[in-house]
Design a protein around this motif. Structure first.
Motif, PDB file in Angstrom:
ATOM      1  N   CYS A 101     -14.845 -35.873  45.680  1.00  0.00           N
ATOM      2  CA  CYS A 101     -14.664 -35.628  44.252  1.00  0.00           C
ATOM      3  C   CYS A 101     -14.076 -34.274  43.906  1.00  0.00           C
ATOM      4  N   GLY A 102     -14.193 -33.277  44.807  1.00  0.00           N
ATOM      5  CA  GLY A 102     -13.723 -31.958  44.424  1.00  0.00           C
ATOM      6  C   GLY A 102     -14.427 -31.506  43.153  1.00  0.00           C
ATOM      7  N   SER A 103     -13.655 -31.171  42.135  1.00  0.00           N
ATOM      8  CA  SER A 103     -14.219 -30.709  40.865  1.00  0.00           C
ATOM      9  C   SER A 103     -14.868 -31.816  40.052  1.00  0.00           C
ATOM     10  N   GLY A 104     -14.679 -33.067  40.458  1.00  0.00           N
ATOM     11  CA  GLY A 104     -15.190 -34.193  39.677  1.00  0.00           C
ATOM     12  C   GLY A 104     -14.265 -34.600  38.547  1.00  0.00           C
ATOM     13  N   ALA A 105     -13.016 -34.130  38.592  1.00  0.00           N
ATOM     14  CA  ALA A 105     -12.072 -34.400  37.516  1.00  0.00           C
ATOM     15  C   ALA A 105     -11.804 -35.880  37.342  1.00  0.00           C
ATOM     16  N   ALA A 127     -19.766 -26.319  47.313  1.00  0.00           N
ATOM     17  CA  ALA A 127     -19.158 -25.706  46.125  1.00  0.00           C
ATOM     18  C   ALA A 127     -18.546 -26.761  45.221  1.00  0.00           C
ATOM     19  N   ALA A 128     -17.957 -27.782  45.829  1.00  0.00           N
ATOM     20  CA  ALA A 128     -17.361 -28.858  45.044  1.00  0.00           C
ATOM     21  C   ALA A 128     -18.438 -29.647  44.306  1.00  0.00           C
ATOM     22  N   VAL A 129     -19.522 -29.941  44.981  1.00  0.00           N
ATOM     23  CA  VAL A 129     -20.610 -30.712  44.353  1.00  0.00           C
ATOM     24  C   VAL A 129     -21.186 -29.945  43.173  1.00  0.00           C
ATOM     25  N   ASP A 130     -21.371 -28.638  43.337  1.00  0.00           N
ATOM     26  CA  ASP A 130     -21.900 -27.826  42.243  1.00  0.00           C
ATOM     27  C   ASP A 130     -20.950 -27.845  41.046  1.00  0.00           C
ATOM     28  N   CYS A 131     -19.656 -27.738  41.323  1.00  0.00           N
ATOM     29  CA  CYS A 131     -18.655 -27.751  40.256  1.00  0.00           C
ATOM     30  C   CYS A 131     -18.598 -29.125  39.593  1.00  0.00           C
ATOM     31  N   ALA A 132     -18.577 -30.172  40.403  1.00  0.00           N
ATOM     32  CA  ALA A 132     -18.514 -31.535  39.862  1.00  0.00           C
ATOM     33  C   ALA A 132     -19.736 -31.833  39.004  1.00  0.00           C
ATOM     34  N   ARG A 133     -20.892 -31.349  39.425  1.00  0.00           N
ATOM     35  CA  ARG A 133     -22.118 -31.600  38.658  1.00  0.00           C
ATOM     36  C   ARG A 133     -21.967 -31.101  37.222  1.00  0.00           C
ATOM     37  N   ARG A 134     -21.335 -29.965  37.055  1.00  0.00           N
ATOM     38  CA  ARG A 134     -21.135 -29.405  35.723  1.00  0.00           C
ATOM     39  C   ARG A 134     -20.120 -30.224  34.925  1.00  0.00           C
ATOM     40  N   ASN A 135     -19.084 -30.711  35.604  1.00  0.00           N
ATOM     41  CA  ASN A 135     -18.039 -31.445  34.892  1.00  0.00           C
ATOM     42  C   ASN A 135     -18.449 -32.854  34.487  1.00  0.00           C
ATOM     43  N   GLY A 161     -17.824 -50.748  40.477  1.00  0.00           N
ATOM     44  CA  GLY A 161     -16.650 -51.374  39.868  1.00  0.00           C
ATOM     45  C   GLY A 161     -15.371 -50.620  40.148  1.00  0.00           C
ATOM     46  N   ILE A 162     -15.441 -49.284  40.132  1.00  0.00           N
ATOM     47  CA  ILE A 162     -14.305 -48.428  40.485  1.00  0.00           C
ATOM     48  C   ILE A 162     -14.771 -47.404  41.504  1.00  0.00           C
ATOM     49  N   LEU A 163     -14.128 -47.401  42.658  1.00  0.00           N
ATOM     50  CA  LEU A 163     -14.373 -46.403  43.687  1.00  0.00           C
ATOM     51  C   LEU A 163     -13.076 -45.606  43.842  1.00  0.00           C
ATOM     52  N   ALA A 164     -13.033 -44.438  43.243  1.00  0.00           N
ATOM     53  CA  ALA A 164     -11.863 -43.571  43.332  1.00  0.00           C
ATOM     54  C   ALA A 164     -12.109 -42.556  44.429  1.00  0.00           C
ATOM     55  N   ALA A 165     -11.230 -42.522  45.415  1.00  0.00           N
ATOM     56  CA  ALA A 165     -11.424 -41.620  46.552  1.00  0.00           C
ATOM     57  C   ALA A 165     -10.163 -40.784  46.730  1.00  0.00           C
ATOM     58  N   ASN A 166     -10.216 -39.557  46.254  1.00  0.00           N
ATOM     59  CA  ASN A 166      -9.055 -38.670  46.370  1.00  0.00           C
ATOM     60  C   ASN A 166      -9.102 -38.001  47.747  1.00  0.00           C
ATOM     61  N   ALA A 182      -2.559 -23.237  48.038  1.00  0.00           N
ATOM     62  CA  ALA A 182      -3.413 -24.338  48.498  1.00  0.00           C
ATOM     63  C   ALA A 182      -3.986 -24.024  49.873  1.00  0.00           C
ATOM     64  N   ARG A 183      -3.129 -23.601  50.766  1.00  0.00           N
ATOM     65  CA  ARG A 183      -3.522 -23.352  52.159  1.00  0.00           C
ATOM     66  C   ARG A 183      -4.589 -22.273  52.272  1.00  0.00           C
ATOM     67  N   ASP A 184      -4.492 -21.250  51.440  1.00  0.00           N
ATOM     68  CA  ASP A 184      -5.383 -20.100  51.578  1.00  0.00           C
ATOM     69  C   ASP A 184      -6.591 -20.130  50.647  1.00  0.00           C
ATOM     70  N   HIS A 185      -6.561 -20.983  49.629  1.00  0.00           N
ATOM     71  CA  HIS A 185      -7.608 -20.896  48.611  1.00  0.00           C
ATOM     72  C   HIS A 185      -8.348 -22.213  48.358  1.00  0.00           C
ATOM     73  N   GLU A 186      -7.910 -23.294  48.987  1.00  0.00           N
ATOM     74  CA  GLU A 186      -8.611 -24.570  48.834  1.00  0.00           C
ATOM     75  C   GLU A 186      -9.236 -24.940  50.174  1.00  0.00           C
ATOM     76  N   PRO A 187     -10.374 -25.649  50.173  1.00  0.00           N
ATOM     77  CA  PRO A 187     -11.041 -25.956  51.439  1.00  0.00           C
ATOM     78  C   PRO A 187     -10.187 -26.849  52.334  1.00  0.00           C
ATOM     79  N   LEU A 188     -10.158 -26.522  53.621  1.00  0.00           N
ATOM     80  CA  LEU A 188      -9.349 -27.278  54.578  1.00  0.00           C
ATOM     81  C   LEU A 188      -9.755 -28.748  54.591  1.00  0.00           C
ATOM     82  N   VAL A 189     -11.038 -29.026  54.432  1.00  0.00           N
ATOM     83  CA  VAL A 189     -11.525 -30.404  54.485  1.00  0.00           C
ATOM     84  C   VAL A 189     -10.956 -31.244  53.340  1.00  0.00           C
ATOM     85  N   ALA A 190     -10.500 -30.597  52.276  1.00  0.00           N
ATOM     86  CA  ALA A 190      -9.911 -31.325  51.146  1.00  0.00           C
ATOM     87  C   ALA A 190      -8.422 -31.554  51.322  1.00  0.00           C
ATOM     88  N   LEU A 191      -7.841 -30.989  52.374  1.00  0.00           N
ATOM     89  CA  LEU A 191      -6.400 -31.080  52.592  1.00  0.00           C
ATOM     90  C   LEU A 191      -6.044 -31.847  53.866  1.00  0.00           C
TER      91      LEU A 191
END
Length: 267
Positions: A101-105, A127-135, A161-166, A182-191
């Motif tokens: 989910c990343g940010s949960g957008a 960090a993503a889960v914490d951010c998504a929880r807020r969003n 019903g909808i499984l969105a997997a980014n 992206a390379r230096d500031h986003e988590p490698l596991v998300a890329l």
């Protein structure tokens, strides 16, 4: 220290740092900064190569302002196409899961459009889960930490019903070619999607049928070069698969649907 109204100085600093859309970015930074000191820090951070969304603390996505914190994957505007495809495929979905989910957008955008729905988001990055929880909190959403389906409550099996997997889909050998922000500031596991970029996608495809409701759909974004193999992975899992393409948004979305009857449980 930069005055809060000195647009020219902000634009010049951003342009000197190589920001292609310096004027637009300056407007956003000036509108967000609350003090001259905060403005100076934000300009310095952006000039140093941090993603604009991390500097602002938010990103625009599908009509929403989504919180985005340092160390969290920034939602891409092209992913709005995935949201639109999900809504077209399952306009009455009552259970939505935003996997990777990343940010949960994506989950927030789906819940905002669908109205009353049970929303869950999951990611392997704390960090993503914490951010998504807020969003997703405004929509009554639940955020879970863990690896793909292992993170989800078992009560969701057969109900989604909808499984969105980014999913990440950059081949490991090409991660180094990504833009530095992206390379230096986003988590490698998300890329990093593994050797051919499809490792995580295949895992999602294999597990999805056991979690989808009859007629439910799973959607992932991929590249044009990977699209055929991604569709094949969905079909191999027993899903009815198709590819949706937006040339305008440079987006390729693979959609898999669990048949109402006859699909095997490949989880």
């Amino acid at each position: 220290m930069l005055p809060l109204t000195d647009t020219t100085a902000v634009v010049s600093a951003l342009r000197a740092a190589g920001c292609v859309f310096a004027e637009d970015e300056a407007d956003l930074i000036l509108a967000t900064a609350r003090t001259p000191g905060e403005l100076a820090v934000m300009v310095d951070r952006r000039a140093a190569g941090q993603p604009l969304e991390h500097v602002l603390g938010w990103a625009g996505f599908h009509g929403l302002r989504v919180l985005v914190e340092p160390g969290v994957f920034v939602p891409r505007r092209r992913t709005e196409f995935l949201v639109d495809q999900a809504l077209a495929q399952a306009p009455d979905a009552s259970v939505v899961v935003d996997l990777c989910c990343g940010s949960g957008a994506v989950g927030a955008a789906l819940a905002a459009a669908l109205g009353a729905t049970e929303l869950h988001a999951a990611d392997i990055e704390p960090a993503a889960v914490d951010c998504a929880r807020r969003n997703i909190a405004p929509y009554g959403g639940h955020a879970h930490l863990g690896d793909l389906f292992d993170a989800l409550p078992t009560a969701l099996r057969g109900r989604i019903g909808i499984l969105a997997a980014n999913v990440p889909y950059v081949p490991s050998g090409e991660v180094g070619l990504l833009p530095a922000e992206a390379r230096d500031h986003e988590p490698l596991v998300a890329l990093d999607g593994g050797g051919d970029g499809l490792d995580v996608l295949r895992r999602v495809a294999a597990g999805a049928p056991g979690w989808l409701a009859p007629g439910g759909c799973v959607l992932v974004e991929t590249s044009e070069l990977q699209a055929a193999a991604a569709v094949e992975a969905f079909a191999d899992a027993g899903l009815t698969a198709r590819l949706a393409v937006s040339e305008e948004m440079y987006a390729n979305v693979v959609i898999g649907v669990r048949d109402v009857i006859g699909v095997r449980d490949a989880s």
